[in-house]
Design a protein around this motif. Structure first.
Motif, PDB file in Angstrom:
ATOM      1  N   GLU A  47      35.061  23.398  54.729  1.00 52.27           N
ATOM      2  CA  GLU A  47      33.793  23.449  53.985  1.00 52.27           C
ATOM      3  C   GLU A  47      34.070  23.031  52.556  1.00 52.27           C
ATOM      4  OE1 GLU A  47      31.952  27.258  53.457  1.00 52.27           O
ATOM      5  OE2 GLU A  47      30.420  26.827  54.910  1.00 52.27           O
ATOM      6  N   PRO A  48      33.068  22.474  51.834  1.00 53.32           N
ATOM      7  CA  PRO A  48      33.318  22.025  50.462  1.00 53.32           C
ATOM      8  C   PRO A  48      33.723  23.166  49.521  1.00 53.32           C
ATOM      9  CG  PRO A  48      31.206  21.197  51.259  1.00 53.32           C
ATOM     10  CD  PRO A  48      31.691  22.190  52.282  1.00 53.32           C
ATOM     11  N   SER A  49      34.479  22.810  48.508  1.00 51.22           N
ATOM     12  CA  SER A  49      34.913  23.775  47.490  1.00 51.22           C
ATOM     13  C   SER A  49      35.422  23.013  46.281  1.00 51.22           C
ATOM     14  CB  SER A  49      36.048  24.633  48.060  1.00 51.22           C
ATOM     15  OG  SER A  49      36.689  25.370  47.031  1.00 51.22           O
ATOM     16  N   THR A  50      35.185  23.553  45.110  1.00 56.19           N
ATOM     17  CA  THR A  50      35.869  23.068  43.906  1.00 56.19           C
ATOM     18  C   THR A  50      36.833  24.152  43.427  1.00 56.19           C
ATOM     19  OG1 THR A  50      34.041  21.655  43.250  1.00 56.19           O
ATOM     20  CG2 THR A  50      35.563  22.307  41.511  1.00 56.19           C
ATOM     21  N   ARG A  51      36.287  25.319  43.055  1.00 56.65           N
ATOM     22  CA  ARG A  51      37.079  26.373  42.439  1.00 56.65           C
ATOM     23  C   ARG A  51      38.156  26.943  43.356  1.00 56.65           C
ATOM     24  NH1 ARG A  51      32.818  25.859  39.914  1.00 56.65           N
ATOM     25  NH2 ARG A  51      32.084  25.513  42.025  1.00 56.65           N
ATOM     26  N   THR A  52      37.754  27.333  44.568  1.00 61.98           N
ATOM     27  CA  THR A  52      38.704  28.088  45.393  1.00 61.98           C
ATOM     28  C   THR A  52      39.892  27.208  45.774  1.00 61.98           C
ATOM     29  OG1 THR A  52      36.789  29.276  46.220  1.00 61.98           O
ATOM     30  CG2 THR A  52      38.860  29.616  47.386  1.00 61.98           C
ATOM     31  N   ARG A  53      39.596  26.000  46.268  1.00 62.28           N
ATOM     32  CA  ARG A  53      40.704  25.140  46.696  1.00 62.28           C
ATOM     33  C   ARG A  53      41.575  24.733  45.508  1.00 62.28           C
ATOM     34  NH1 ARG A  53      41.853  19.747  47.462  1.00 62.28           N
ATOM     35  NH2 ARG A  53      39.777  19.057  46.841  1.00 62.28           N
ATOM     36  N   GLN A 128      32.673  36.909  54.222  1.00 64.24           N
ATOM     37  CA  GLN A 128      33.527  37.460  53.168  1.00 64.24           C
ATOM     38  C   GLN A 128      34.142  36.340  52.341  1.00 64.24           C
ATOM     39  OE1 GLN A 128      34.254  40.755  52.539  1.00 64.24           O
ATOM     40  NE2 GLN A 128      33.144  41.597  54.289  1.00 64.24           N
ATOM     41  N   HIS A 129      34.493  36.681  51.109  1.00 68.78           N
ATOM     42  CA  HIS A 129      35.210  35.735  50.236  1.00 68.78           C
ATOM     43  C   HIS A 129      36.159  36.592  49.391  1.00 68.78           C
ATOM     44  CE1 HIS A 129      36.275  32.433  47.810  1.00 68.78           C
ATOM     45  NE2 HIS A 129      35.092  31.938  47.502  1.00 68.78           N
ATOM     46  N   PRO A 130      37.234  37.102  50.021  1.00 75.15           N
ATOM     47  CA  PRO A 130      38.055  38.112  49.349  1.00 75.15           C
ATOM     48  C   PRO A 130      38.715  37.644  48.066  1.00 75.15           C
ATOM     49  CG  PRO A 130      39.008  37.491  51.476  1.00 75.15           C
ATOM     50  CD  PRO A 130      37.656  36.879  51.421  1.00 75.15           C
ATOM     51  N   THR A 131      39.133  36.374  47.973  1.00 76.74           N
ATOM     52  CA  THR A 131      39.816  35.996  46.728  1.00 76.74           C
ATOM     53  C   THR A 131      38.825  35.812  45.584  1.00 76.74           C
ATOM     54  OG1 THR A 131      39.931  33.623  47.278  1.00 76.74           O
ATOM     55  CG2 THR A 131      41.822  34.994  47.888  1.00 76.74           C
ATOM     56  N   GLN A 132      37.536  35.538  45.909  1.00 76.05           N
ATOM     57  CA  GLN A 132      36.528  35.545  44.847  1.00 76.05           C
ATOM     58  C   GLN A 132      36.348  36.987  44.354  1.00 76.05           C
ATOM     59  OE1 GLN A 132      34.844  32.898  43.345  1.00 76.05           O
ATOM     60  NE2 GLN A 132      34.321  34.508  41.888  1.00 76.05           N
ATOM     61  N   THR A 133      36.402  37.926  45.292  1.00 78.20           N
ATOM     62  CA  THR A 133      36.272  39.335  44.900  1.00 78.20           C
ATOM     63  C   THR A 133      37.436  39.767  44.024  1.00 78.20           C
ATOM     64  OG1 THR A 133      35.037  39.808  46.880  1.00 78.20           O
ATOM     65  CG2 THR A 133      36.073  41.690  45.813  1.00 78.20           C
ATOM     66  N   HIS A 261      29.244  35.045  37.471  1.00 75.24           N
ATOM     67  CA  HIS A 261      28.673  34.186  38.513  1.00 75.24           C
ATOM     68  C   HIS A 261      29.870  33.573  39.228  1.00 75.24           C
ATOM     69  CE1 HIS A 261      26.491  31.141  40.660  1.00 75.24           C
ATOM     70  NE2 HIS A 261      25.378  31.243  39.963  1.00 75.24           N
ATOM     71  N   PRO A 262      29.895  33.599  40.557  1.00 78.82           N
ATOM     72  CA  PRO A 262      31.059  33.009  41.242  1.00 78.82           C
ATOM     73  C   PRO A 262      31.102  31.489  41.069  1.00 78.82           C
ATOM     74  CG  PRO A 262      29.383  33.674  42.839  1.00 78.82           C
ATOM     75  CD  PRO A 262      28.929  34.192  41.498  1.00 78.82           C
ATOM     76  N   LEU A 263      29.955  30.891  40.719  1.00 76.70           N
ATOM     77  CA  LEU A 263      29.789  29.444  40.596  1.00 76.70           C
ATOM     78  C   LEU A 263      30.018  28.782  41.978  1.00 76.70           C
ATOM     79  CD1 LEU A 263      31.605  28.837  37.177  1.00 76.70           C
ATOM     80  CD2 LEU A 263      29.179  29.312  37.549  1.00 76.70           C
ATOM     81  N   PRO A 264      29.491  27.651  42.314  1.00 78.43           N
ATOM     82  CA  PRO A 264      28.766  26.769  41.419  1.00 78.43           C
ATOM     83  C   PRO A 264      27.375  27.304  41.073  1.00 78.43           C
ATOM     84  CG  PRO A 264      28.683  25.908  43.663  1.00 78.43           C
ATOM     85  CD  PRO A 264      29.575  27.105  43.696  1.00 78.43           C
TER      86      PRO A 264
END
Ligand code: CP
Length: 304
Positions: A47-53, A128-133, A261-264
């Motif tokens: 799935e698309p990502s900027t920040r996490t990847r 879930q998005h644990p590393t954003q948490t 804000h988690p962004l985007p």
């Protein structure tokens, strides 16, 4: 070997140690520059990502390791029908640790069951998005000095926003928390979360108007309406601009409130808010690198 599927996989004490390590990394980057020399991180993003990847990749590069992976399911053999289970068996031959994002809820868990290397859930569907948490918690702890006795308002798409679901789960373990859920009816927080809060006797309120609760908030967590999870374009168009935080609305906010804000971001925070000292969402993205560095070291059992 440990994986990270859910923020609750780490105890509160383990999270404290992880955040102490992240703060040490923040203040002593050169000390960690070779900690992962010879190690490889695979980023498998369906799935698309900027920040996490990119923050995972920056984290591994900052630690002196290397990165490989794909940023689009169509550029991997998933496009030819390969299963996640088979893919992770292959990735286990090539890398030491893997961060995986997938549109299907539970896909990283399926991968973890077959993996010979630690797997990190980098976001699975609306789940879930644990590393954003981890990023959100580190931001609050670093800038507010604590993770307890806070009133947090979560605003926007509380139905599909996986970052919101993960964050509430994680914060519900700290004392004295109070949640204010701010959303239109159609995007209300799921019942399983409010049931969990009632079971734990954690106070929460559900409201529609953001301005109404602004003066009571320590933290305002804004979210984007998740276009990609809507079945119906008309509903998305009707709801996408339901909340727009601007300077005028902030007049009612406490001086020391933090805006996360988690962004985007799309339209939900006006750019005129960006230079308000309470707006910390770009700093938050920077904390995402430190906490992912700490996580990689922890899951690879590397002491510096
Ligand atoms: N916050 C977050 O998950 O951003 P990306 O989708 O760009 O990774």
């Amino acid at each position: 070997m440990r994986h990270l599927m859910n923020p609750l996989d780490f105890s509160v004490q383990e999270l404290d140690r992880l955040f102490d390590l992240a703060n040490d990394i923040e203040n002593n980057m050169p000390k960690y520059a070779h900690a992962c020399a010879g190690k490889k991180l695979a980023t498998c993003f369906y799935e698309p990502s900027t920040r996490t990847r990119l923050s995972f990749e920056a984290a591994m590069l900052n630690l002196g390791g290397s990165v490989l992976g794909f940023s689009d399911a169509n550029s991997s053999s998933a496009a030819k029908g390969e299963s996640v289970s088979d893919t992770i068996r292959i990735i286990s031959c090539y890398a030491d640790i893997c961060a995986m994002r997938h549109p299907k809820e539970g896909a990283p868990m399926v991968a973890a069951e077959k993996s010979r290397i630690p797997v990190i859930n980098a976001g699975d569907g609306g789940h879930q998005h644990p590393t954003q948490t981890l990023t959100d918690l580190l931001t609050i702890r670093s800038l507010r000095g604590r993770l307890d006795h806070l009133t947090i308002g979560l605003c926007g798409d509380l139905k599909f926003g996986r970052t919101v679901h993960s964050l509430i789960n994680a914060l519900s373990r700290y004392e004295g928390m109070r949640f204010i859920f701010i959303s239109p009816d159609e995007l209300r927080i799921p019942d399983y979360i409010t049931e969990m809060l009632r079971d734990k006797q954690i106070p929460y309120e559900e409201v529609i108007r953001l301005e109404e609760k602004m003066p009571e908030l320590d933290i305002l967590y804004m979210t984007r309406v998740q276009k990609e999870r809507f079945f119906n374009e008309e509903d998305y168009i009707r709801l996408k601009d339901f909340y727009i935080l601007n300077k005028k609305k902030l007049r009612k906010a406490p001086e020391n409130m933090l805006i996360l804000h988690p962004l985007p971001r799309v339209n939900e925070i006006s750019v005129d808010v960006d230079d308000d000292p309470r707006a910390v969402y770009f700093k938050q993205a920077q904390y995402g690198v430190y906490v992912r560095m700490a996580l990689i070291l922890t899951l690879l059992n590397i002491q510096v």
